[in-house]
Scaffold this active site. Structure first.
Site, PDB file in Angstrom:
ATOM      1  N   ASP A 174       6.300   2.381   6.806  1.00  0.00           N
ATOM      2  CA  ASP A 174       4.981   1.808   6.520  1.00  0.00           C
ATOM      3  C   ASP A 174       4.262   2.675   5.503  1.00  0.00           C
ATOM      4  O   ASP A 174       3.569   3.602   5.873  1.00  0.00           O
ATOM      5  CB  ASP A 174       4.205   1.709   7.849  1.00  0.00           C
ATOM      6  CG  ASP A 174       2.878   1.016   7.705  1.00  0.00           C
ATOM      7  OD1 ASP A 174       2.635   0.415   6.658  1.00  0.00           O
ATOM      8  OD2 ASP A 174       2.077   1.096   8.654  1.00  0.00           O
TER       9      ASP A 174
ATOM     10  N   GLU B  66      -5.186   1.210   2.622  1.00  0.00           N
ATOM     11  CA  GLU B  66      -4.860   0.271   3.709  1.00  0.00           C
ATOM     12  C   GLU B  66      -5.043   0.923   5.065  1.00  0.00           C
ATOM     13  O   GLU B  66      -5.529   0.312   6.003  1.00  0.00           O
ATOM     14  CB  GLU B  66      -3.427  -0.239   3.555  1.00  0.00           C
ATOM     15  CG  GLU B  66      -3.145  -1.495   4.373  1.00  0.00           C
ATOM     16  CD  GLU B  66      -2.641  -1.199   5.783  1.00  0.00           C
ATOM     17  OE1 GLU B  66      -2.546  -2.150   6.573  1.00  0.00           O
ATOM     18  OE2 GLU B  66      -2.354  -0.032   6.116  1.00  0.00           O
ATOM     19  N   GLU B  67      -4.683   2.192   5.141  1.00  0.00           N
ATOM     20  CA  GLU B  67      -4.777   2.892   6.427  1.00  0.00           C
ATOM     21  C   GLU B  67      -6.214   3.265   6.780  1.00  0.00           C
ATOM     22  O   GLU B  67      -6.466   3.773   7.869  1.00  0.00           O
ATOM     23  CB  GLU B  67      -3.883   4.148   6.430  1.00  0.00           C
ATOM     24  CG  GLU B  67      -2.408   3.884   6.126  1.00  0.00           C
ATOM     25  CD  GLU B  67      -1.676   3.102   7.219  1.00  0.00           C
ATOM     26  OE1 GLU B  67      -2.337   2.683   8.186  1.00  0.00           O
ATOM     27  OE2 GLU B  67      -0.453   2.913   7.086  1.00  0.00           O
TER      28      GLU B  67
ATOM     29  N   ASP C 164       4.076  -5.700   3.508  1.00  0.00           N
ATOM     30  CA  ASP C 164       3.737  -4.647   4.458  1.00  0.00           C
ATOM     31  C   ASP C 164       4.189  -5.066   5.849  1.00  0.00           C
ATOM     32  O   ASP C 164       3.536  -4.774   6.835  1.00  0.00           O
ATOM     33  CB  ASP C 164       2.225  -4.381   4.425  1.00  0.00           C
ATOM     34  CG  ASP C 164       1.850  -3.143   5.206  1.00  0.00           C
ATOM     35  OD1 ASP C 164       2.719  -2.289   5.435  1.00  0.00           O
ATOM     36  OD2 ASP C 164       0.670  -3.036   5.595  1.00  0.00           O
TER      37      ASP C 164
ATOM     38  N   HIS D  27       0.833  -1.205   0.000  1.00  0.00           N
ATOM     39  CA  HIS D  27       0.000   0.000   0.000  1.00  0.00           C
ATOM     40  C   HIS D  27       0.868   1.255   0.000  1.00  0.00           C
ATOM     41  O   HIS D  27       1.949   1.274   0.596  1.00  0.00           O
ATOM     42  CB  HIS D  27      -0.981   0.022   1.180  1.00  0.00           C
ATOM     43  CG  HIS D  27      -0.356   0.207   2.529  1.00  0.00           C
ATOM     44  ND1 HIS D  27      -0.176   1.459   3.087  1.00  0.00           N
ATOM     45  CD2 HIS D  27       0.136  -0.676   3.430  1.00  0.00           C
ATOM     46  CE1 HIS D  27       0.381   1.318   4.289  1.00  0.00           C
ATOM     47  NE2 HIS D  27       0.600   0.028   4.516  1.00  0.00           N
TER      48      HIS D  27
ATOM     49  N   ASP E 105      -0.565   4.409   0.691  1.00  0.00           N
ATOM     50  CA  ASP E 105      -1.151   5.486   1.505  1.00  0.00           C
ATOM     51  C   ASP E 105      -0.505   5.482   2.884  1.00  0.00           C
ATOM     52  O   ASP E 105       0.129   4.497   3.284  1.00  0.00           O
ATOM     53  CB  ASP E 105      -2.677   5.326   1.619  1.00  0.00           C
ATOM     54  CG  ASP E 105      -3.088   4.018   2.280  1.00  0.00           C
ATOM     55  OD1 ASP E 105      -2.466   2.983   2.000  1.00  0.00           O
ATOM     56  OD2 ASP E 105      -4.035   4.032   3.098  1.00  0.00           O
TER      57      ASP E 105
HETATM   58 ZN    ZN Z   1       1.196  -0.846   6.345  1.00  0.00          ZN
END
Ligand code: ZN
Length: 241
Positions: A120, A153-154, A180, A87, A89
């Site tokens: 991340d 994802e967040e 991730d 991801h 974002d």
């Molecule tokens: Zn992540």
């Protein structure tokens, strides 16, 4: 050293600069004001995939933020296909949260890059892109490669189930990996075989807005911790223990 590793080593500075470019984009999926930034990050990744030589690159809209899907099928139909999920974002970040340097201005210190998303998960996204680039550029990819990067994802990946169902055929692969995760040491890549899901609940208990005198109010006005304890037998047990 393999040809792909040598390629990666000799392009280290460019790869690092590219990571910083991506880190400069505040692709905060949880704040509507940054919607355009999330789309800008998706476009950045898609451009890099095209430059690397992915055969098909698509920015696919979802209910919220787009998914970027790149496919390189140059290893042939008899070779296995690897699908990697990641991801692009990030969570919000403000200086007031305790950052020492502006979160969207990547800063290098002691060989580390500090920025929101550096861990991340933009470094992971970049590692996949640059591994693919190194394998494709040197003609040494042993498998077909599909990279799928989402922008939500967040915000709990709510669109992912719908997306996977709708694109089932395109996502066919022999192996699926999630990029991730974390590394316990910079010399020790980790491969996790399974992760627990997250189950949680939120319980709000309201109490007096100020301290109340125990002699006057004790016994008649409960404070929140008493109310919580009485509301749950298991809580009572745990607190008693
Ligand atoms: Zn992540």
């Amino acid at each position: 050293m393999t040809a792909a590793s040598a390629y990666a080593q000799s392009n280290f500075n460019r790869f690092s600069d590219q990571l910083k470019e991506l880190l400069c984009i505040p692709s905060i999926s949880t704040l509507p004001a940054h919607h355009a930034d999330v789309e800008r990050a998706a476009a950045w990744i898609a451009d890099d995939m095209r430059r690397i030589g992915f055969h098909t690159v698509e920015i696919i809209p979802t209910k919220w933020h787009p998914v970027v899907l790149g496919e390189w099928m140059g290893a042939g139909k008899d070779a296995p296909t690897v699908l990697v999920y990641g991801h692009y974002d990030v969570q919000p970040a403000e200086m007031a949260d305790g950052w020492h340097t502006p979160p969207f201005e990547p800063t290098e210190k002691d060989g580390k890059i500090f920025a929101r998303g550096a861990i991340d998960s933009k470094s992971n996204v970049m590692a996949q892109l640059k591994a693919a680039e190194s394998l494709i550029a040197t003609g040494t990819a042993p498998c077909n490669i599909k990279l799928l990067f989402e922008g939500d994802e967040e915000t709990t990946s709510e669109n992912m189930n719908t997306f996977v169902t709708a694109h089932r055929e395109r996502l066919q692969a022999d192996v699926v990996a999630i990029c991730d995760g974390s590394m316990s040491d910079r010399e020790q890549p980790d491969l996790a075989y399974g992760l627990r899901g997250v189950v949680c609940m939120e319980l709000e208990v309201w109490g007096p807005k100020q301290d109340v005198h125990s002699g006057h109010y004790g016994g008649t006005v409960h404070n929140p911790i008493q109310a919580l304890r009485r509301s749950s037998p298991s809580c009572t047990t745990r607190m008693a223990a």
